[in-house]
Design a protein around this motif. Sequence first.
Motif, PDB file in Angstrom:
ATOM      1  N   VAL A 157     -15.458  32.013 -65.282  1.00 11.42           N
ATOM      2  CA  VAL A 157     -16.380  32.004 -66.423  1.00 11.42           C
ATOM      3  C   VAL A 157     -17.430  30.915 -66.284  1.00 11.42           C
ATOM      4  N   HIS A 158     -17.002  29.694 -65.970  1.00 11.05           N
ATOM      5  CA  HIS A 158     -17.951  28.562 -66.025  1.00 11.05           C
ATOM      6  C   HIS A 158     -18.023  27.814 -64.696  1.00 11.05           C
ATOM      7  N   GLY A 159     -19.229  27.789 -64.122  1.00 15.28           N
ATOM      8  CA  GLY A 159     -19.465  27.019 -62.908  1.00 15.28           C
ATOM      9  C   GLY A 159     -20.345  25.813 -63.136  1.00 15.28           C
ATOM     10  N   GLY A 160     -20.716  25.578 -64.415  1.00 16.38           N
ATOM     11  CA  GLY A 160     -21.584  24.438 -64.714  1.00 16.38           C
ATOM     12  C   GLY A 160     -22.867  24.503 -63.893  1.00 16.38           C
ATOM     13  N   GLU A 161     -23.401  23.347 -63.539  1.00 19.80           N
ATOM     14  CA  GLU A 161     -24.576  23.290 -62.669  1.00 19.80           C
ATOM     15  C   GLU A 161     -24.175  23.169 -61.207  1.00 19.80           C
ATOM     16  N   LYS A 162     -22.888  22.958 -60.966  1.00 21.90           N
ATOM     17  CA  LYS A 162     -22.410  22.747 -59.596  1.00 21.90           C
ATOM     18  C   LYS A 162     -22.451  24.026 -58.766  1.00 21.90           C
ATOM     19  N   PHE A 163     -22.091  25.162 -59.402  1.00 18.80           N
ATOM     20  CA  PHE A 163     -21.974  26.408 -58.660  1.00 18.80           C
ATOM     21  C   PHE A 163     -23.086  27.368 -59.059  1.00 18.80           C
ATOM     22  N   THR A 164     -24.004  27.598 -58.148  1.00 15.57           N
ATOM     23  CA  THR A 164     -25.153  28.464 -58.403  1.00 15.57           C
ATOM     24  C   THR A 164     -25.044  29.786 -57.650  1.00 15.57           C
ATOM     25  N   LYS A 165     -23.958  29.964 -56.899  1.00 16.06           N
ATOM     26  CA  LYS A 165     -23.745  31.202 -56.152  1.00 16.06           C
ATOM     27  C   LYS A 165     -22.261  31.335 -55.826  1.00 16.06           C
ATOM     28  N   THR A 166     -21.889  32.469 -55.294  1.00 22.22           N
ATOM     29  CA  THR A 166     -20.505  32.727 -54.897  1.00 22.22           C
ATOM     30  C   THR A 166     -20.097  31.776 -53.774  1.00 22.22           C
ATOM     31  N   VAL A 167     -18.861  31.274 -53.844  1.00 22.35           N
ATOM     32  CA  VAL A 167     -18.373  30.340 -52.821  1.00 22.35           C
ATOM     33  C   VAL A 167     -16.999  30.786 -52.329  1.00 22.35           C
ATOM     34  N   ARG A 168     -16.676  30.388 -51.095  1.00 20.98           N
ATOM     35  CA  ARG A 168     -15.354  30.661 -50.541  1.00 20.98           C
ATOM     36  C   ARG A 168     -14.373  29.616 -51.062  1.00 20.98           C
ATOM     37  N   LEU A 169     -13.194  30.080 -51.422  1.00 16.67           N
ATOM     38  CA  LEU A 169     -12.216  29.208 -52.060  1.00 16.67           C
ATOM     39  C   LEU A 169     -11.440  28.365 -51.064  1.00 16.67           C
ATOM     40  N   ASP A 170     -11.230  27.123 -51.461  1.00 12.54           N
ATOM     41  CA  ASP A 170     -10.200  26.269 -50.877  1.00 12.54           C
ATOM     42  C   ASP A 170      -9.712  25.381 -52.014  1.00 12.54           C
ATOM     43  N   GLU A 171      -8.780  24.514 -51.735  1.00 10.52           N
ATOM     44  CA  GLU A 171      -8.199  23.710 -52.815  1.00 10.52           C
ATOM     45  C   GLU A 171      -9.240  22.824 -53.493  1.00 10.52           C
ATOM     46  N   SER A 172     -10.228  22.339 -52.741  1.00 12.58           N
ATOM     47  CA  SER A 172     -11.247  21.475 -53.349  1.00 12.58           C
ATOM     48  C   SER A 172     -12.101  22.255 -54.351  1.00 12.58           C
ATOM     49  N   ILE A 173     -12.403  23.532 -54.047  1.00 12.37           N
ATOM     50  CA  ILE A 173     -13.172  24.363 -54.982  1.00 12.37           C
ATOM     51  C   ILE A 173     -12.347  24.636 -56.240  1.00 12.37           C
ATOM     52  N   VAL A 174     -11.067  24.934 -56.062  1.00 13.44           N
ATOM     53  CA  VAL A 174     -10.194  25.170 -57.215  1.00 13.44           C
ATOM     54  C   VAL A 174     -10.158  23.925 -58.101  1.00 13.44           C
ATOM     55  N   ALA A 175     -10.073  22.749 -57.464  1.00 15.37           N
ATOM     56  CA  ALA A 175     -10.062  21.492 -58.228  1.00 15.37           C
ATOM     57  C   ALA A 175     -11.370  21.309 -58.994  1.00 15.37           C
ATOM     58  N   ASP A 176     -12.496  21.701 -58.378  1.00 16.13           N
ATOM     59  CA  ASP A 176     -13.788  21.608 -59.060  1.00 16.13           C
ATOM     60  C   ASP A 176     -13.840  22.546 -60.270  1.00 16.13           C
ATOM     61  N   VAL A 177     -13.320  23.757 -60.118  1.00  7.60           N
ATOM     62  CA  VAL A 177     -13.266  24.708 -61.230  1.00  7.60           C
ATOM     63  C   VAL A 177     -12.416  24.133 -62.355  1.00  7.60           C
ATOM     64  N   GLU A 178     -11.303  23.538 -61.978  1.00  8.57           N
ATOM     65  CA  GLU A 178     -10.406  22.913 -62.953  1.00  8.57           C
ATOM     66  C   GLU A 178     -11.097  21.760 -63.672  1.00  8.57           C
ATOM     67  N   ALA A 179     -11.885  20.987 -62.925  1.00 12.09           N
ATOM     68  CA  ALA A 179     -12.574  19.831 -63.499  1.00 12.09           C
ATOM     69  C   ALA A 179     -13.639  20.247 -64.518  1.00 12.09           C
TER      70      ALA A 179
END
Length: 397
Positions: free
Chosen positions: A92-114
Amino acid sequence: MSNSFVLVINSGSSSLKFAVIDSASGDAVLSGLGECFGLEDARMNWKFQGEKFDFAIQGTENHHQLAVAKLVELVKEYKLIEDVVAVGHRVVHGGEKFTKTVRLDESIVADVEALSDLAPLHNLAHAIGMRASMAAFPELPQFAVFDTAFHQTMPAKAYTGAIAKELYTDFGIRRYGFHGTSHYYVSREAAKMLNKPVEESSFVSVHLGNGASVCAIKDGQSVDTSMGFTPLSGLMMGTRCGDLDPGIIEYLMKKGWSQEKVFEALNKKSGFLGVSGLTSDARGILEAMEEGHEGAKLAFQVFTYRVAKYIASYMVALDSIDGIIFTGGIGENSLPIRREILNSLKLLGFTEDEKGNEAARFGAAGIVGKSEMLGAVAMVIPTNEEFVIAQQSIELL
Protein backbone atom coordinates in the motif's frame (compact mmCIF):
# COMPACT_ATOMS: atom_id res chain seq x y z
CA MET A 1 8.61 -15.64 -20.64
CA SER A 2 5.36 -14.69 -22.42
CA ASN A 3 3.50 -17.76 -21.06
CA SER A 4 4.89 -17.48 -17.54
CA PHE A 5 2.81 -17.26 -14.38
CA VAL A 6 3.30 -14.84 -11.49
CA LEU A 7 1.97 -15.54 -8.01
CA VAL A 8 0.47 -12.25 -6.77
CA ILE A 9 0.03 -11.81 -3.01
CA ASN A 10 -1.82 -9.03 -1.19
CA SER A 11 -1.31 -9.51 2.53
CA GLY A 12 -3.67 -7.58 4.81
CA SER A 13 -3.81 -7.26 8.58
CA SER A 14 -6.31 -10.12 8.88
CA SER A 15 -6.35 -11.52 5.36
CA LEU A 16 -4.26 -12.75 2.46
CA LYS A 17 -5.52 -12.40 -1.10
CA PHE A 18 -3.69 -14.36 -3.78
CA ALA A 19 -3.82 -15.18 -7.48
CA VAL A 20 -1.67 -17.01 -10.01
CA ILE A 21 -1.72 -14.69 -13.02
CA ASP A 22 -0.89 -15.52 -16.62
CA SER A 23 1.50 -12.65 -17.36
CA ALA A 24 0.54 -12.64 -21.06
CA SER A 25 -3.25 -12.60 -20.82
CA GLY A 26 -3.85 -11.28 -17.31
CA ASP A 27 -6.14 -14.21 -16.54
CA ALA A 28 -6.18 -15.65 -13.02
CA VAL A 29 -5.40 -19.37 -13.25
CA LEU A 30 -5.91 -19.75 -9.49
CA SER A 31 -7.34 -17.14 -7.13
CA GLY A 32 -8.39 -17.05 -3.51
CA LEU A 33 -8.64 -15.33 -0.18
CA GLY A 34 -7.60 -16.19 3.36
CA GLU A 35 -9.65 -14.21 5.89
CA CYS A 36 -10.54 -13.79 9.57
CA PHE A 37 -6.91 -14.24 10.58
CA GLY A 38 -6.43 -14.18 14.35
CA LEU A 39 -9.91 -15.61 14.92
CA GLU A 40 -11.11 -19.16 15.42
CA ASP A 41 -13.07 -19.10 12.14
CA ALA A 42 -10.05 -18.25 9.94
CA ARG A 43 -10.57 -19.74 6.48
CA MET A 44 -9.22 -19.92 2.95
CA ASN A 45 -11.43 -19.92 -0.13
CA TRP A 46 -10.12 -20.39 -3.65
CA LYS A 47 -11.24 -20.95 -7.22
CA PHE A 48 -9.55 -23.23 -9.75
CA GLN A 49 -10.89 -24.24 -13.18
CA GLY A 50 -14.34 -22.92 -12.34
CA GLU A 51 -14.67 -24.83 -9.06
CA LYS A 52 -14.72 -23.23 -5.61
CA PHE A 53 -13.04 -24.72 -2.54
CA ASP A 54 -12.94 -23.95 1.18
CA PHE A 55 -10.43 -24.77 3.93
CA ALA A 56 -10.47 -24.04 7.68
CA ILE A 57 -7.19 -22.73 9.11
CA GLN A 58 -6.62 -24.19 12.55
CA GLY A 59 -5.71 -22.28 15.73
CA THR A 60 -5.65 -18.53 16.31
CA GLU A 61 -1.97 -17.71 15.65
CA ASN A 62 0.47 -17.53 12.70
CA HIS A 63 -2.37 -17.52 10.19
CA HIS A 64 -0.37 -15.65 7.52
CA GLN A 65 2.31 -18.35 7.60
CA LEU A 66 -0.28 -21.14 7.63
CA ALA A 67 -2.12 -19.57 4.70
CA VAL A 68 1.08 -19.32 2.68
CA ALA A 69 1.88 -22.95 3.55
CA LYS A 70 -1.54 -23.95 2.19
CA LEU A 71 -0.89 -21.84 -0.89
CA VAL A 72 2.34 -23.77 -1.48
CA GLU A 73 0.33 -26.99 -1.33
CA LEU A 74 -2.18 -25.66 -3.87
CA VAL A 75 0.30 -24.51 -6.51
CA LYS A 76 2.05 -27.88 -6.23
CA GLU A 77 -1.17 -29.92 -6.21
CA TYR A 78 -2.47 -28.11 -9.31
CA LYS A 79 0.95 -28.44 -10.99
CA LEU A 80 1.34 -24.68 -11.36
CA ILE A 81 4.62 -24.34 -9.51
CA GLU A 82 6.69 -25.30 -12.57
CA ASP A 83 5.30 -22.31 -14.50
CA VAL A 84 5.47 -19.75 -11.68
CA VAL A 85 8.55 -17.61 -12.36
CA ALA A 86 8.09 -14.88 -9.74
CA VAL A 87 6.06 -13.67 -6.78
CA GLY A 88 4.67 -10.13 -6.82
CA HIS A 89 3.51 -8.41 -3.64
CA ARG A 90 1.10 -5.50 -3.45
CA VAL A 91 2.31 -2.86 -0.97
CA VAL A 92 0.00 0.00 0.00
CA HIS A 93 2.57 2.59 1.07
CA GLY A 94 6.04 3.18 -0.35
CA GLY A 95 6.39 6.75 0.90
CA GLU A 96 8.87 8.79 -1.14
CA LYS A 97 11.46 6.03 -0.97
CA PHE A 98 9.85 3.69 -3.50
CA THR A 99 8.93 5.22 -6.85
CA LYS A 100 8.86 1.97 -8.84
CA THR A 101 8.68 -1.81 -8.47
CA VAL A 102 11.68 -3.33 -6.66
CA ARG A 103 13.07 -6.82 -6.15
CA LEU A 104 12.64 -8.06 -2.61
CA ASP A 105 15.30 -8.87 -0.08
CA GLU A 106 15.30 -8.55 3.69
CA SER A 107 16.47 -4.92 3.54
CA ILE A 108 13.49 -3.97 1.32
CA VAL A 109 11.09 -5.77 3.67
CA ALA A 110 12.63 -3.85 6.59
CA ASP A 111 12.12 -0.58 4.67
CA VAL A 112 8.45 -1.45 4.05
CA GLU A 113 8.09 -2.23 7.74
CA ALA A 114 9.74 1.07 8.67
CA LEU A 115 7.08 2.91 6.66
CA SER A 116 4.33 1.37 8.77
CA ASP A 117 3.69 4.67 10.56
CA LEU A 118 2.25 5.89 7.25
CA ALA A 119 0.01 2.82 6.83
CA PRO A 120 -0.13 0.92 10.11
CA LEU A 121 -2.95 -1.42 9.08
CA HIS A 122 -1.23 -2.42 5.87
CA ASN A 123 2.57 -2.24 5.79
CA LEU A 124 3.22 -4.42 8.85
CA ALA A 125 0.91 -7.05 7.35
CA HIS A 126 2.69 -6.77 4.00
CA ALA A 127 6.01 -7.46 5.75
CA ILE A 128 4.59 -10.55 7.47
CA GLY A 129 3.28 -11.86 4.14
CA MET A 130 6.55 -11.11 2.35
CA ARG A 131 8.66 -12.96 4.89
CA ALA A 132 6.31 -15.93 4.86
CA SER A 133 6.40 -16.02 1.06
CA MET A 134 10.20 -15.66 0.88
CA ALA A 135 10.53 -18.58 3.27
CA ALA A 136 8.01 -20.69 1.36
CA PHE A 137 9.37 -19.94 -2.13
CA PRO A 138 13.12 -19.34 -1.58
CA GLU A 139 13.92 -20.29 -5.18
CA LEU A 140 11.60 -17.66 -6.73
CA PRO A 141 12.47 -13.98 -7.26
CA GLN A 142 10.00 -11.77 -5.40
CA PHE A 143 8.96 -8.18 -6.09
CA ALA A 144 7.13 -5.36 -4.33
CA VAL A 145 4.71 -3.19 -6.32
CA PHE A 146 3.59 -0.02 -4.53
CA ASP A 147 0.15 1.63 -4.63
CA THR A 148 1.81 5.01 -4.12
CA ALA A 149 4.45 4.71 -6.88
CA PHE A 150 2.22 5.84 -9.77
CA HIS A 151 1.49 9.10 -7.96
CA GLN A 152 5.15 10.08 -7.54
CA THR A 153 4.83 12.09 -10.77
CA MET A 154 2.49 14.59 -9.07
CA PRO A 155 3.91 18.14 -9.10
CA ALA A 156 4.76 19.80 -5.79
CA LYS A 157 1.70 22.05 -6.01
CA ALA A 158 -0.49 18.92 -5.93
CA TYR A 159 1.24 16.95 -3.18
CA THR A 160 2.28 19.77 -0.85
CA GLY A 161 0.06 20.48 2.14
CA ALA A 162 -0.55 24.06 3.27
CA ILE A 163 1.24 23.36 6.56
CA ALA A 164 4.54 24.26 8.20
CA LYS A 165 7.45 23.07 6.05
CA GLU A 166 9.02 21.07 8.87
CA LEU A 167 5.95 18.82 9.03
CA TYR A 168 6.97 17.64 5.56
CA THR A 169 10.74 17.63 6.03
CA ASP A 170 10.66 16.02 9.50
CA PHE A 171 7.65 13.71 9.21
CA GLY A 172 7.01 13.28 5.49
CA ILE A 173 3.48 14.70 5.68
CA ARG A 174 2.28 15.24 2.11
CA ARG A 175 -0.19 13.81 -0.40
CA TYR A 176 0.87 10.32 -1.49
CA GLY A 177 -2.22 8.85 -3.12
CA PHE A 178 -3.29 5.21 -3.42
CA HIS A 179 -4.98 2.83 -5.88
CA GLY A 180 -2.02 3.58 -8.14
CA THR A 181 -1.95 0.20 -9.87
CA SER A 182 -5.66 0.51 -10.68
CA HIS A 183 -5.42 4.06 -12.05
CA TYR A 184 -2.33 3.06 -14.06
CA TYR A 185 -4.05 0.02 -15.59
CA VAL A 186 -7.39 1.59 -16.55
CA SER A 187 -5.77 4.68 -18.07
CA ARG A 188 -3.74 2.42 -20.41
CA GLU A 189 -6.82 0.38 -21.31
CA ALA A 190 -8.87 3.55 -21.89
CA ALA A 191 -6.23 4.90 -24.29
CA LYS A 192 -6.41 1.60 -26.22
CA MET A 193 -10.22 1.86 -26.36
CA LEU A 194 -9.92 5.35 -27.87
CA ASN A 195 -7.05 4.27 -30.15
CA LYS A 196 -4.74 6.96 -28.77
CA PRO A 197 -1.21 6.76 -27.33
CA VAL A 198 -1.48 6.93 -23.54
CA GLU A 199 1.33 9.52 -23.59
CA GLU A 200 -1.03 11.83 -25.53
CA SER A 201 -4.16 11.11 -23.48
CA SER A 202 -5.73 12.71 -20.44
CA PHE A 203 -8.32 11.13 -18.15
CA VAL A 204 -10.04 11.49 -14.83
CA SER A 205 -9.95 7.98 -13.37
CA VAL A 206 -12.64 7.22 -10.79
CA HIS A 207 -11.98 4.09 -8.70
CA LEU A 208 -15.14 3.42 -6.70
CA GLY A 209 -15.25 0.51 -4.27
CA ASN A 210 -15.25 0.09 -0.51
CA GLY A 211 -12.19 2.33 -0.82
CA ALA A 212 -12.54 5.09 -3.42
CA SER A 213 -10.32 7.65 -5.10
CA VAL A 214 -10.16 9.96 -8.10
CA CYS A 215 -6.99 10.57 -10.13
CA ALA A 216 -6.19 13.20 -12.77
CA ILE A 217 -3.96 11.56 -15.40
CA LYS A 218 -2.20 13.79 -17.92
CA ASP A 219 -0.17 12.25 -20.76
CA GLY A 220 -0.22 8.94 -18.92
CA GLN A 221 1.04 10.31 -15.60
CA SER A 222 -0.70 11.03 -12.32
CA VAL A 223 -0.86 14.77 -11.67
CA ASP A 224 -3.33 14.80 -8.76
CA THR A 225 -5.34 12.35 -6.69
CA SER A 226 -7.94 12.51 -3.94
CA MET A 227 -6.42 10.22 -1.32
CA GLY A 228 -3.68 11.95 0.61
CA PHE A 229 -1.26 11.18 3.43
CA THR A 230 -3.43 8.16 4.25
CA PRO A 231 -6.29 6.38 2.43
CA LEU A 232 -8.77 8.19 4.71
CA SER A 233 -8.99 11.44 2.77
CA GLY A 234 -10.81 12.35 -0.43
CA LEU A 235 -14.10 10.68 -1.35
CA MET A 236 -16.67 9.28 1.04
CA MET A 237 -16.20 5.48 1.11
CA GLY A 238 -17.78 2.34 2.56
CA THR A 239 -16.78 3.07 6.15
CA ARG A 240 -14.30 5.97 5.75
CA CYS A 241 -15.32 9.60 6.05
CA GLY A 242 -13.22 11.11 3.27
CA ASP A 243 -12.47 14.85 3.44
CA LEU A 244 -13.23 16.28 6.86
CA ASP A 245 -12.54 19.49 8.77
CA PRO A 246 -9.53 18.52 10.94
CA GLY A 247 -10.91 20.74 13.70
CA ILE A 248 -13.56 18.05 14.29
CA ILE A 249 -10.85 15.73 15.63
CA GLU A 250 -9.74 18.29 18.22
CA TYR A 251 -13.37 19.01 19.10
CA LEU A 252 -14.19 15.34 19.76
CA MET A 253 -11.04 14.82 21.81
CA LYS A 254 -11.96 17.84 23.96
CA LYS A 255 -15.31 16.13 24.48
CA GLY A 256 -13.45 13.19 25.98
CA TRP A 257 -13.09 10.93 22.98
CA SER A 258 -9.82 9.01 22.89
CA GLN A 259 -7.57 9.06 19.83
CA GLU A 260 -8.49 5.43 19.19
CA LYS A 261 -12.23 6.14 19.37
CA VAL A 262 -11.96 9.11 17.01
CA PHE A 263 -10.04 7.22 14.37
CA GLU A 264 -12.18 4.11 14.64
CA ALA A 265 -15.21 6.35 14.02
CA LEU A 266 -13.60 8.00 10.99
CA ASN A 267 -12.16 4.80 9.49
CA LYS A 268 -14.73 2.14 10.38
CA LYS A 269 -18.03 3.83 11.23
CA SER A 270 -18.34 6.60 8.65
CA GLY A 271 -19.00 6.71 4.91
CA PHE A 272 -21.99 4.75 3.60
CA LEU A 273 -22.34 3.04 6.97
CA GLY A 274 -22.24 6.23 8.99
CA VAL A 275 -24.55 8.34 6.84
CA SER A 276 -27.12 5.61 6.20
CA GLY A 277 -26.95 4.07 9.68
CA LEU A 278 -27.53 0.83 7.81
CA THR A 279 -24.71 -0.69 5.75
CA SER A 280 -21.32 -0.02 4.18
CA ASP A 281 -22.24 -1.90 0.99
CA ALA A 282 -23.38 0.13 -2.02
CA ARG A 283 -25.72 -2.63 -3.16
CA GLY A 284 -27.45 -2.57 0.22
CA ILE A 285 -27.73 1.22 -0.02
CA LEU A 286 -29.44 1.00 -3.43
CA GLU A 287 -31.83 -1.74 -2.27
CA ALA A 288 -32.76 0.25 0.84
CA MET A 289 -33.34 3.37 -1.29
CA GLU A 290 -35.89 1.46 -3.36
CA GLU A 291 -37.66 0.58 -0.11
CA GLY A 292 -37.77 4.24 0.89
CA HIS A 293 -35.00 4.30 3.50
CA GLU A 294 -34.13 7.99 4.02
CA GLY A 295 -30.65 7.34 5.42
CA ALA A 296 -29.75 5.23 2.38
CA LYS A 297 -31.07 7.93 0.06
CA LEU A 298 -28.95 10.57 1.78
CA ALA A 299 -25.84 8.35 1.65
CA PHE A 300 -26.37 7.88 -2.10
CA GLN A 301 -26.75 11.63 -2.61
CA VAL A 302 -23.69 12.57 -0.52
CA PHE A 303 -21.52 9.97 -2.27
CA THR A 304 -22.46 10.81 -5.86
CA TYR A 305 -22.33 14.56 -5.20
CA ARG A 306 -18.82 14.33 -3.79
CA VAL A 307 -17.59 12.16 -6.66
CA ALA A 308 -18.97 14.61 -9.22
CA LYS A 309 -17.37 17.55 -7.39
CA TYR A 310 -13.97 15.87 -7.48
CA ILE A 311 -14.29 15.02 -11.18
CA ALA A 312 -15.18 18.62 -12.03
CA SER A 313 -12.38 20.05 -9.89
CA TYR A 314 -9.78 17.87 -11.61
CA MET A 315 -10.43 19.61 -14.91
CA VAL A 316 -8.12 22.27 -13.42
CA ALA A 317 -5.22 19.80 -13.49
CA LEU A 318 -5.69 18.96 -17.19
CA ASP A 319 -5.25 20.92 -20.43
CA SER A 320 -7.86 18.75 -22.13
CA ILE A 321 -9.78 15.58 -21.33
CA ASP A 322 -10.38 12.45 -23.37
CA GLY A 323 -12.56 10.68 -20.86
CA ILE A 324 -13.85 9.89 -17.40
CA ILE A 325 -13.08 6.30 -16.41
CA PHE A 326 -15.28 4.43 -13.94
CA THR A 327 -13.67 1.38 -12.31
CA GLY A 328 -13.68 -0.60 -9.05
CA GLY A 329 -16.54 -2.73 -7.75
CA ILE A 330 -19.05 0.16 -7.63
CA GLY A 331 -17.72 2.02 -10.65
CA GLU A 332 -17.85 -1.10 -12.83
CA ASN A 333 -21.26 -2.37 -11.76
CA SER A 334 -23.54 0.33 -10.34
CA LEU A 335 -25.63 1.81 -13.13
CA PRO A 336 -27.62 4.17 -10.80
CA ILE A 337 -24.47 5.63 -9.24
CA ARG A 338 -22.82 6.26 -12.62
CA ARG A 339 -26.07 7.80 -13.90
CA GLU A 340 -26.35 10.19 -10.96
CA ILE A 341 -22.71 11.26 -11.27
CA LEU A 342 -23.09 11.98 -14.99
CA ASN A 343 -26.33 13.89 -14.35
CA SER A 344 -24.39 16.06 -11.88
CA LEU A 345 -21.86 16.92 -14.62
CA LYS A 346 -24.34 18.47 -17.06
CA LEU A 347 -22.57 21.83 -16.87
CA LEU A 348 -19.57 20.10 -18.44
CA GLY A 349 -21.82 18.75 -21.17
CA PHE A 350 -21.96 15.13 -20.03
CA THR A 351 -25.03 13.07 -20.86
CA GLU A 352 -25.67 9.41 -20.17
CA ASP A 353 -25.71 6.80 -22.93
CA GLU A 354 -28.51 4.73 -21.41
CA LYS A 355 -27.96 1.59 -23.48
CA GLY A 356 -24.21 1.79 -22.99
CA ASN A 357 -24.61 2.29 -19.26
CA GLU A 358 -26.89 -0.73 -18.98
CA ALA A 359 -24.49 -2.90 -20.98
CA ALA A 360 -21.25 -1.95 -19.18
CA ARG A 361 -21.58 -4.10 -16.08
CA PHE A 362 -20.24 -7.33 -14.58
CA GLY A 363 -16.87 -7.30 -16.33
CA ALA A 364 -17.94 -5.58 -19.56
CA ALA A 365 -16.14 -2.41 -20.64
CA GLY A 366 -17.89 0.28 -22.66
CA ILE A 367 -18.89 3.88 -23.29
CA VAL A 368 -21.57 5.05 -20.84
CA GLY A 369 -21.78 8.75 -21.69
CA LYS A 370 -20.20 11.64 -23.54
CA SER A 371 -19.66 15.39 -23.60
CA GLU A 372 -19.85 17.02 -27.03
CA MET A 373 -18.69 20.26 -25.42
CA LEU A 374 -15.43 18.74 -24.16
CA GLY A 375 -15.04 16.13 -26.88
CA ALA A 376 -14.80 13.50 -24.15
CA VAL A 377 -16.51 10.24 -23.23
CA ALA A 378 -17.39 8.52 -19.97
CA MET A 379 -16.41 4.87 -19.94
CA VAL A 380 -16.26 1.78 -17.78
CA ILE A 381 -12.97 -0.14 -17.65
CA PRO A 382 -12.78 -3.18 -15.32
CA THR A 383 -9.58 -2.90 -13.32
CA ASN A 384 -6.95 -5.64 -13.03
CA GLU A 385 -4.44 -4.68 -10.37
CA GLU A 386 -3.08 -8.22 -10.15
CA PHE A 387 -2.17 -8.09 -13.85
CA VAL A 388 -0.20 -4.87 -13.29
CA ILE A 389 1.71 -6.50 -10.43
CA ALA A 390 2.42 -9.55 -12.59
CA GLN A 391 3.54 -7.44 -15.55
CA GLN A 392 5.84 -5.22 -13.53
CA SER A 393 7.36 -8.25 -11.80
CA ILE A 394 8.03 -9.87 -15.19
CA GLU A 395 9.57 -6.66 -16.53
CA LEU A 396 12.13 -6.64 -13.74
CA LEU A 397 13.05 -10.24 -14.51
